[in-house]
Design a protein around this motif. Structure first.
Motif, short mmCIF file in Angstrom:
data_model
loop_
_atom_site.label_atom_id
_atom_site.label_comp_id
_atom_site.label_asym_id
_atom_site.label_seq_id
_atom_site.Cartn_x
_atom_site.Cartn_y
_atom_site.Cartn_z
N GLU A 95 4.96 11.74 -5.93
CA GLU A 95 3.80 12.24 -5.19
C GLU A 95 2.81 11.13 -4.82
OE1 GLU A 95 3.88 16.78 -7.04
OE2 GLU A 95 2.16 15.47 -7.45
N ASN A 96 2.73 10.09 -5.65
CA ASN A 96 1.79 9.02 -5.28
C ASN A 96 2.42 7.98 -4.37
OD1 ASN A 96 3.21 7.10 -6.80
ND2 ASN A 96 1.87 7.29 -8.59
N GLY A 97 3.67 8.20 -3.98
CA GLY A 97 4.32 7.34 -3.00
C GLY A 97 5.02 6.14 -3.59
N GLU A 98 5.06 6.02 -4.91
CA GLU A 98 5.72 4.87 -5.51
C GLU A 98 7.23 4.93 -5.32
OE1 GLU A 98 4.40 4.09 -9.42
OE2 GLU A 98 5.81 2.46 -9.76
N THR B 103 0.84 -1.19 0.00
CA THR B 103 0.00 0.00 0.00
C THR B 103 0.88 1.25 0.00
OG1 THR B 103 -1.69 -1.17 1.23
CG2 THR B 103 -1.81 1.23 1.22
N ARG B 104 0.59 2.16 -0.91
CA ARG B 104 1.37 3.38 -1.01
C ARG B 104 0.67 4.51 -0.30
NH1 ARG B 104 1.70 2.86 -7.45
NH2 ARG B 104 2.98 0.99 -7.60
N GLU B 105 1.46 5.34 0.36
CA GLU B 105 0.93 6.55 0.97
C GLU B 105 1.40 7.74 0.16
OE1 GLU B 105 1.92 6.83 5.03
OE2 GLU B 105 0.98 4.92 5.60
N PRO B 106 0.50 8.59 -0.29
CA PRO B 106 0.90 9.76 -1.09
C PRO B 106 1.92 10.62 -0.33
CG PRO B 106 -1.48 9.47 -1.13
CD PRO B 106 -0.96 8.52 -0.08
N ASN B 107 2.83 11.20 -1.07
CA ASN B 107 3.84 12.08 -0.49
C ASN B 107 3.25 13.50 -0.48
OD1 ASN B 107 6.06 13.71 0.09
ND2 ASN B 107 7.49 12.36 -0.97
N ARG C 273 4.16 17.13 -2.56
CA ARG C 273 3.11 17.78 -3.36
C ARG C 273 2.94 19.24 -2.96
NH1 ARG C 273 0.85 20.59 -5.77
NH2 ARG C 273 -1.17 20.52 -6.83
N GLY D 94 5.09 12.59 -10.66
CA GLY D 94 3.86 11.90 -10.28
C GLY D 94 4.12 10.67 -9.43
N ARG D 95 5.16 9.95 -9.75
CA ARG D 95 5.46 8.73 -9.00
C ARG D 95 5.98 9.05 -7.60
NH1 ARG D 95 8.15 4.16 -12.64
NH2 ARG D 95 7.12 2.89 -11.06
#
Length: 483
Positions: free
Chosen positions: A70-73, A25-29, A33, A67-68
């Motif tokens: 910011e989405n936590g990837e 599970t990823r947590e947004p950064n 952002r 984008g990656r």
């Protein structure tokens, strides 16, 4: 198709990121952002690149990377990106930027996860393509990673948890028995495995292009350099290992280069050059400079391209390989063409032809099997293209595509893409569209960011000629493929 790891992320993090449907599970950064503010991802990526140039770093940042993050990837950036971000936001730590600490991502607390060795990708005897066992032609290679052998994964876990450096290296290079009998010294089996990894990468690249290979090739490279830290039984073995590791670094660098990851390519080539200098290997040094010249040209640094080629020529002269000197002269010609110096370019091309005419030699490096008449013609086409002589460039590109061995789909697609672009710029839109259609016919076999970028440029040039049925058909088909 499962998403591939991002090359901008720390490579040691990516090495342990499983390609399975069960992603963590990823947590947004959120912090990152907020730092972007009102700027678009593309605008912010441009700011990152500018900041990198200010401190002498090379990062291939784009909107997708932002984008990656910011989405936590991307949980932890590599060191180059960290330096750039700290330059942009003085006083902020990785945690302030929203990233995880490195030790929690790849340190002692990180779970040792299996790595799929590139060397386990072997061709089926009844299949002409180089797909992994059990994979149908054209099927995504990600399925191979998802359904990898669980017994092998258990062996890798145990090796990473309890084994020595040599044990881990031997297992990840596909030398299964090493897990049961730890390797105390590097010998013939390990060195041969490194050399085979180099050959395998080159073969797969020739057939299918770089995009699908880059991430899969990273582990054998790390393994090869891990083996350098283990003792070798004989000096000759150690010398072969240095050469193999350096050649592997160049091969992986080329995969990064051809798939548009210029920063990663530059790092791999520099690593190969350092290995060559440490080992006193003039052949490896010449190869590293040859690729560095090519990369510099693609990065818009023609003077650096010219100088790197000249350094490669100095290293290559004692080796006695006319074909190697021919290729380096062509690299130098490309640099002069980028500088707009037609006279110097023509002089370098003349030297290239003179060396090439002397034929092959036992001293020719193994990696130069690609350098045949077709490549000679292609590199000349690129020189004339850089000098704005489109018609002359098109003639050489046509010759390259005509004499190229059709089994090497990647090069054939590249040569035809060059031909399409040169014809478009030379004012022959219908002929350009026909060549472009031939490239599209090969894209079910080839994955190359370089070729896709060339087609995009050709499409832009041909757009005003959409009234031509040939051009309209090409543009429509190309747009469908790009979706």
């Amino acid at each position: 198709m499962a998403p591939s790891p991002d090359p901008h992320d720390d490579p040691r993090v990516n090495a342990r990121t499983p390609r399975t449907p069960r992603r963590l599970t990823r947590e947004p950064n959120v912090a990152f952002r907020q730092l972007r503010g009102a700027r678009s991802p593309g605008e912010f990526a441009a700011a990152v690149r500018r900041a990198a140039r200010e401190i002498g770093e090379q990062v291939a940042c784009d909107a997708r990377y932002i984008g990656r993050v910011e989405n936590g990837e991307i949980r932890c950036p590599n060191y180059a990106y960290e330096r750039v971000f700290r330059h942009m936001f003085p006083g902020l730590t990785l945690a302030d930027l929203g990233f995880s600490a490195r030790e929690t991502v790849r340190g002692r607390g990180a779970r040792p996860l299996p790595v799929t060795p590139l060397l386990h990708i072997t061709p089926r005897p009844d299949h002409p393509r180089d797909d992994p066992p059990g994979q149908r032609a054209g099927q995504s290679s990600d399925n191979h990673h998802i359904h990898q052998n669980h017994e092998e994964s258990d062996v890798l876990r145990r090796a990473f948890m309890t084994g020595s450096t040599a044990t881990v290296a031997a297992v990840s290079l596909g030398l299964g028995p090493a897990s049961a009998h730890p390797v105390q010294r590097v010998g013939e089996a390990e060195v041969s495995a490194v050399e085979e990894a180099v050959r395998r990468i080159r073969l797969l690249d020739d057939r299918h292009g770089a995009d699908g290979l880059y991430q899969r090739a990273a582990q054998p490279l790390r393994t090869a350099y891990a083996l350098l830290d283990a003792s070798a039984a004989r000096r000759s073995t150690q010398e072969r290992l240095h050469t193999g590791a350096g050649e592997l670094a160049i091969s992986v660098g080329w995969l990064a280069h051809d798939s548009g990851r210029f920063g990663e390519a530059r790092s791999h080539y520099a690593e190969a050059l350092a290995t060559a200098r440490l080992a006193g290997d003039a052949g490896l040094e010449a190869h590293a400079f040859c690729n560095m010249s090519f990369l510099a040209r693609d990065m818009g640094r023609p003077r650096e391209a010219m100088r790197a080629a000249q350094a490669g020529e100095r290293a290559a002269h004692p080796l006695g390989s006319p074909r190697l000197l021919s290729l380096l002269a062509l690299r130098e010609a490309g640099g002069w063409a980028g500088l707009g110096d037609r006279s110097a370019c023509e002089e370098s091309l003349a030297r290239a032809h003179s060396h090439f005419a002397r034929g092959t030699s036992p001293a020719d490096p193994e990696w130069m099997t690609f350098f045949v008449e077709a490549e000679l013609e292609m590199l000349q086409a690129q020189c004339w293209s850089a000098l704005g002589d489109w018609s002359r460039a098109a003639r050489h590109a046509h010759r390259a595509a005509t004499v190229q061995d059709p089994h090497f789909a990647r090069n054939l697609a590249l040569y035809r893409a060059e031909l399409a672009d040169d014809l478009a710029r030379a004012g022959a839109p219908a002929e350009s569209a026909a060549a472009g259609q031939q490239v599209l016919d090969l894209l079910n076999q080839v994955q190359s960011t370089r070729i896709q970028a060339m087609l995009a440029d050709t499409s832009r040039i041909l757009a005003p000629h959409r009234a031509s049925p040939e051009v309209a058909a090409f543009l429509e088909r190309r747009a469908a493929v790009a979706v």
